[in-house]
Design a protein around this motif. Structure first.
Motif, PDB file in Angstrom:
ATOM      1  N   ASP A 241       0.838  -1.198   0.000  1.00 45.31           N
ATOM      2  CA  ASP A 241       0.000   0.000   0.000  1.00 45.31           C
ATOM      3  C   ASP A 241       0.875   1.251   0.000  1.00 45.31           C
ATOM      4  O   ASP A 241       0.797   2.101   0.883  1.00 45.31           O
ATOM      5  N   LEU A 242       1.718   1.329  -1.022  1.00 45.84           N
ATOM      6  CA  LEU A 242       2.617   2.460  -1.226  1.00 45.84           C
ATOM      7  C   LEU A 242       2.762   2.674  -2.728  1.00 45.84           C
ATOM      8  O   LEU A 242       2.660   1.719  -3.504  1.00 45.84           O
ATOM      9  N   PRO A 243       3.028   3.898  -3.165  1.00 46.22           N
ATOM     10  CA  PRO A 243       3.265   4.116  -4.598  1.00 46.22           C
ATOM     11  C   PRO A 243       4.591   3.501  -5.040  1.00 46.22           C
ATOM     12  O   PRO A 243       5.528   3.359  -4.242  1.00 46.22           O
ATOM     13  N   GLY A 269      13.140 -11.594  -4.034  1.00 47.83           N
ATOM     14  CA  GLY A 269      13.660 -12.911  -3.704  1.00 47.83           C
ATOM     15  C   GLY A 269      14.537 -12.886  -2.469  1.00 47.83           C
ATOM     16  O   GLY A 269      15.044 -11.833  -2.064  1.00 47.83           O
ATOM     17  N   SER A 270      14.740 -14.058  -1.877  1.00 49.24           N
ATOM     18  CA  SER A 270      15.611 -14.176  -0.710  1.00 49.24           C
ATOM     19  C   SER A 270      16.042 -15.634  -0.550  1.00 49.24           C
ATOM     20  O   SER A 270      15.589 -16.509  -1.301  1.00 49.24           O
ATOM     21  N   TRP A 271      16.901 -15.902   0.458  1.00 47.88           N
ATOM     22  CA  TRP A 271      17.431 -17.241   0.639  1.00 47.88           C
ATOM     23  C   TRP A 271      16.470 -18.148   1.408  1.00 47.88           C
ATOM     24  O   TRP A 271      16.624 -19.368   1.424  1.00 47.88           O
ATOM     25  N   SER A 272      15.453 -17.600   2.087  1.00 42.36           N
ATOM     26  CA  SER A 272      14.435 -18.401   2.757  1.00 42.36           C
ATOM     27  C   SER A 272      13.127 -17.626   2.762  1.00 42.36           C
ATOM     28  O   SER A 272      13.107 -16.396   2.588  1.00 42.36           O
ATOM     29  N   TRP A 273      12.021 -18.337   2.968  1.00 38.85           N
ATOM     30  CA  TRP A 273      10.725 -17.673   2.949  1.00 38.85           C
ATOM     31  C   TRP A 273      10.564 -16.714   4.121  1.00 38.85           C
ATOM     32  O   TRP A 273      10.011 -15.627   3.969  1.00 38.85           O
ATOM     33  N   ARG A 274      11.064 -17.096   5.312  1.00 35.15           N
ATOM     34  CA  ARG A 274      10.930 -16.200   6.457  1.00 35.15           C
ATOM     35  C   ARG A 274      11.793 -14.952   6.291  1.00 35.15           C
ATOM     36  O   ARG A 274      11.402 -13.861   6.690  1.00 35.15           O
ATOM     37  N   SER A 275      12.968 -15.103   5.693  1.00 35.36           N
ATOM     38  CA  SER A 275      13.797 -13.917   5.473  1.00 35.36           C
ATOM     39  C   SER A 275      13.146 -13.006   4.430  1.00 35.36           C
ATOM     40  O   SER A 275      13.231 -11.775   4.519  1.00 35.36           O
ATOM     41  N   LEU A 276      12.459 -13.608   3.458  1.00 36.61           N
ATOM     42  CA  LEU A 276      11.753 -12.808   2.469  1.00 36.61           C
ATOM     43  C   LEU A 276      10.599 -12.051   3.126  1.00 36.61           C
ATOM     44  O   LEU A 276      10.389 -10.862   2.858  1.00 36.61           O
ATOM     45  N   ALA A 277       9.860 -12.724   4.015  1.00 35.62           N
ATOM     46  CA  ALA A 277       8.770 -12.066   4.725  1.00 35.62           C
ATOM     47  C   ALA A 277       9.292 -10.911   5.575  1.00 35.62           C
ATOM     48  O   ALA A 277       8.676  -9.842   5.649  1.00 35.62           O
ATOM     49  N   ALA A 278      10.445 -11.123   6.216  1.00 38.53           N
ATOM     50  CA  ALA A 278      11.035 -10.060   7.029  1.00 38.53           C
ATOM     51  C   ALA A 278      11.502  -8.894   6.166  1.00 38.53           C
ATOM     52  O   ALA A 278      11.359  -7.727   6.543  1.00 38.53           O
ATOM     53  N   GLU A 279      12.047  -9.196   4.997  1.00 43.96           N
ATOM     54  CA  GLU A 279      12.504  -8.152   4.080  1.00 43.96           C
ATOM     55  C   GLU A 279      11.332  -7.282   3.616  1.00 43.96           C
ATOM     56  O   GLU A 279      11.444  -6.059   3.520  1.00 43.96           O
ATOM     57  N   ILE A 280      10.198  -7.916   3.372  1.00 40.68           N
ATOM     58  CA  ILE A 280       9.012  -7.172   2.939  1.00 40.68           C
ATOM     59  C   ILE A 280       8.529  -6.252   4.050  1.00 40.68           C
ATOM     60  O   ILE A 280       8.026  -5.155   3.798  1.00 40.68           O
ATOM     61  N   GLY A 281       8.715  -6.682   5.303  1.00 36.68           N
ATOM     62  CA  GLY A 281       8.266  -5.869   6.423  1.00 36.68           C
ATOM     63  C   GLY A 281       8.972  -4.531   6.550  1.00 36.68           C
ATOM     64  O   GLY A 281       8.442  -3.607   7.181  1.00 36.68           O
ATOM     65  N   LYS A 282      10.137  -4.399   5.948  1.00 34.74           N
ATOM     66  CA  LYS A 282      10.888  -3.148   6.085  1.00 34.74           C
ATOM     67  C   LYS A 282      10.192  -1.968   5.410  1.00 34.74           C
ATOM     68  O   LYS A 282      10.494  -0.814   5.713  1.00 34.74           O
ATOM     69  N   TYR A 283       9.258  -2.256   4.495  1.00 36.31           N
ATOM     70  CA  TYR A 283       8.598  -1.167   3.785  1.00 36.31           C
ATOM     71  C   TYR A 283       7.544  -0.468   4.642  1.00 36.31           C
ATOM     72  O   TYR A 283       7.022   0.570   4.259  1.00 36.31           O
ATOM     73  N   ASP A 284       7.217  -1.056   5.800  1.00 38.68           N
ATOM     74  CA  ASP A 284       6.309  -0.419   6.761  1.00 38.68           C
ATOM     75  C   ASP A 284       5.004   0.009   6.095  1.00 38.68           C
ATOM     76  O   ASP A 284       4.588   1.168   6.168  1.00 38.68           O
ATOM     77  N   ALA A 285       4.350  -0.964   5.444  1.00 34.05           N
ATOM     78  CA  ALA A 285       3.094  -0.686   4.752  1.00 34.05           C
ATOM     79  C   ALA A 285       2.205  -1.921   4.824  1.00 34.05           C
ATOM     80  O   ALA A 285       2.685  -3.035   5.075  1.00 34.05           O
ATOM     81  N   ASP A 286       0.910  -1.730   4.609  1.00 31.84           N
ATOM     82  CA  ASP A 286       0.006  -2.869   4.528  1.00 31.84           C
ATOM     83  C   ASP A 286       0.403  -3.740   3.348  1.00 31.84           C
ATOM     84  O   ASP A 286       0.754  -3.229   2.271  1.00 31.84           O
ATOM     85  N   VAL A 287       0.358  -5.066   3.560  1.00 28.01           N
ATOM     86  CA  VAL A 287       0.855  -6.016   2.565  1.00 28.01           C
ATOM     87  C   VAL A 287      -0.248  -6.998   2.190  1.00 28.01           C
ATOM     88  O   VAL A 287      -0.958  -7.514   3.053  1.00 28.01           O
ATOM     89  N   GLU A 288      -0.377  -7.240   0.904  1.00 27.47           N
ATOM     90  CA  GLU A 288      -1.257  -8.302   0.392  1.00 27.47           C
ATOM     91  C   GLU A 288      -0.378  -9.305  -0.353  1.00 27.47           C
ATOM     92  O   GLU A 288       0.254  -8.958  -1.358  1.00 27.47           O
ATOM     93  N   ARG A 296       3.022 -16.751   2.243  1.00 23.63           N
ATOM     94  CA  ARG A 296       1.901 -16.457   3.133  1.00 23.63           C
ATOM     95  C   ARG A 296       2.104 -17.164   4.485  1.00 23.63           C
ATOM     96  O   ARG A 296       1.870 -16.583   5.553  1.00 23.63           O
ATOM     97  N   THR A 297       2.551 -18.411   4.440  1.00 22.21           N
ATOM     98  CA  THR A 297       2.819 -19.173   5.675  1.00 22.21           C
ATOM     99  C   THR A 297       3.947 -18.531   6.477  1.00 22.21           C
ATOM    100  O   THR A 297       3.876 -18.408   7.703  1.00 22.21           O
ATOM    101  N   ALA A 298       4.997 -18.079   5.778  1.00 19.31           N
ATOM    102  CA  ALA A 298       6.125 -17.443   6.459  1.00 19.31           C
ATOM    103  C   ALA A 298       5.703 -16.164   7.158  1.00 19.31           C
ATOM    104  O   ALA A 298       6.174 -15.849   8.257  1.00 19.31           O
ATOM    105  N   CYS A 299       4.791 -15.397   6.538  1.00 23.66           N
ATOM    106  CA  CYS A 299       4.294 -14.170   7.168  1.00 23.66           C
ATOM    107  C   CYS A 299       3.553 -14.494   8.457  1.00 23.66           C
ATOM    108  O   CYS A 299       3.707 -13.790   9.476  1.00 23.66           O
ATOM    109  N   ALA A 300       2.729 -15.568   8.442  1.00 26.48           N
ATOM    110  CA  ALA A 300       2.007 -15.965   9.648  1.00 26.48           C
ATOM    111  C   ALA A 300       2.976 -16.413  10.742  1.00 26.48           C
ATOM    112  O   ALA A 300       2.792 -16.097  11.932  1.00 26.48           O
ATOM    113  N   GLN A 301       4.021 -17.155  10.358  1.00 24.23           N
ATOM    114  CA  GLN A 301       5.017 -17.608  11.342  1.00 24.23           C
ATOM    115  C   GLN A 301       5.741 -16.436  11.975  1.00 24.23           C
ATOM    116  O   GLN A 301       5.979 -16.417  13.194  1.00 24.23           O
TER     117      GLN A 301
END
Length: 315
Positions: A241-243, A269-288, A296-301
């Protein structure tokens, strides 16, 4: 009272701001007489600005496109170069997107129709930031016009003995270079041509119906072509949810695609799904999460892990 030069610039700015101006309204805004407005309009006309007089109860003025660019603006080559730079700046992620868009509108308004039409056909997909290599602006306009018109191209290509025939689909930037994505008619396959190696031949060929790009869209095609699908063991797509201009400032190995609703699609991309989920979190925005399910599973974990670290259950 303003000096004559400052008043002329103020008058020109008002004329560019909207289509029609009553003479009395201009006089009120500039705090001068109707007679002074008429004189200032005549001065601008002498400088080459195409200002028409409109009919009506009050009479008024309109800044129109002329047969030549006003001499205080730019010549044809400068105008095209400026329009290309402003078009790129609207998605450059440098914090000047809105101002660049306004500037492009202002420049376009006083262009003669022959240039305005060419600028309107320029559509560039900015895929990745990087140091840019020089490409002739006339060449970019030629390629972009062919893409817009869906017209076959004939061109010489550096390193190829024979001339090439192709159906141009997208003009993009990647790693600081310009590329043309096209269907090669002789090889019957998709090709990506470096723009600086292309020498177009005239005239262009017949119109064609566009084909579907492999991968579904230009971002997927570019990613697979330049990086390869196996660059990272884990590759996912999300909508932020960012331009796109904001996300592109912090993205160097992913592909950012602008969406019509002001959000953007990010492929990363990333070396693991959880690291990819964490990388996406740096954008500090709502994520779909678009996919795959592993992301999706990594985000829940991660949500459970962070909730536990905070001493509570996830909300």
């Amino acid at each position: 009272m303003r000096g004559t030069s400052a008043r002329l610039l103020a008058l020109l700015s008002l004329l560019q701001a909207r289509r029609d101006w009553p003479g009395s309204a201009l006089a009120e805004r500039l705090e001068v007489s109707d007679r002074t407005v008429r004189r200032d309009v005549d001065r601008l006309r002498e400088l080459g600005y195409p200002i028409a007089t409109t009919k009506g109860p009050d009479g008024g003025y309109r800044l129109e496109a002329g047969s030549n660019l006003p001499p205080l603006l730019f010549d044809d080559e400068q105008a095209i170069a400026l329009a290309i730079a402003l078009r790129i700046a609207t998605t450059a992620g440098a914090g000047i997107e809105e101002a660049a868009g306004r500037a492009l509108t202002t420049v376009r308004q006083v262009m003669p129709s022959r240039l305005r039409h060419r600028i309107d056909t320029l559509h560039v997909t900015a895929v990745e930031r990087g140091t840019r290599h020089r490409v002739d602006s006339e060449l970019l306009m030629t390629l972009s016009s062919a893409v817009h018109a869906r017209a076959e191209l004939r061109f010489d290509y550096t390193g190829s003995a024979a001339s090439r025939r192709a159906q141009p689909h997208h003009l993009i930037t990647w790693g600081g270079r310009w590329y043309l994505i096209a269907w090669d008619l002789d090889r019957e396959d998709w090709r990506t041509f470096r723009a600086d190696r292309i020498t177009p031949r005239t005239p262009t060929g017949p119109r064609f119906s566009p084909r579907a790009l492999p991968g579904g869209d230009v971002s997927a095609f570019v990613r697979n072509h330049f990086q390869g699908s196996e660059t990272w063991p884990c590759l996912g797509d999300v909508i932020l949810d960012l331009p796109a201009a904001t996300v592109s400032r912090y993205t160097y190995e992913g592909v950012v695609e602008e969406l019509p609703d002001g959000r953007c699609k990010l492929t990363l991309g990333s070396w693991s799904w959880r690291s990819l989920a964490a990388e996406i979190g740096k954008y500090d925005a709502d994520v779909e999460v678009v996919g795959p399910s592993e992301l999706r599973t990594a985000c829940a974990q991660l949500a459970e892990r962070y909730a536990a670290a905070a001493g509570g259950a996830p909300s």
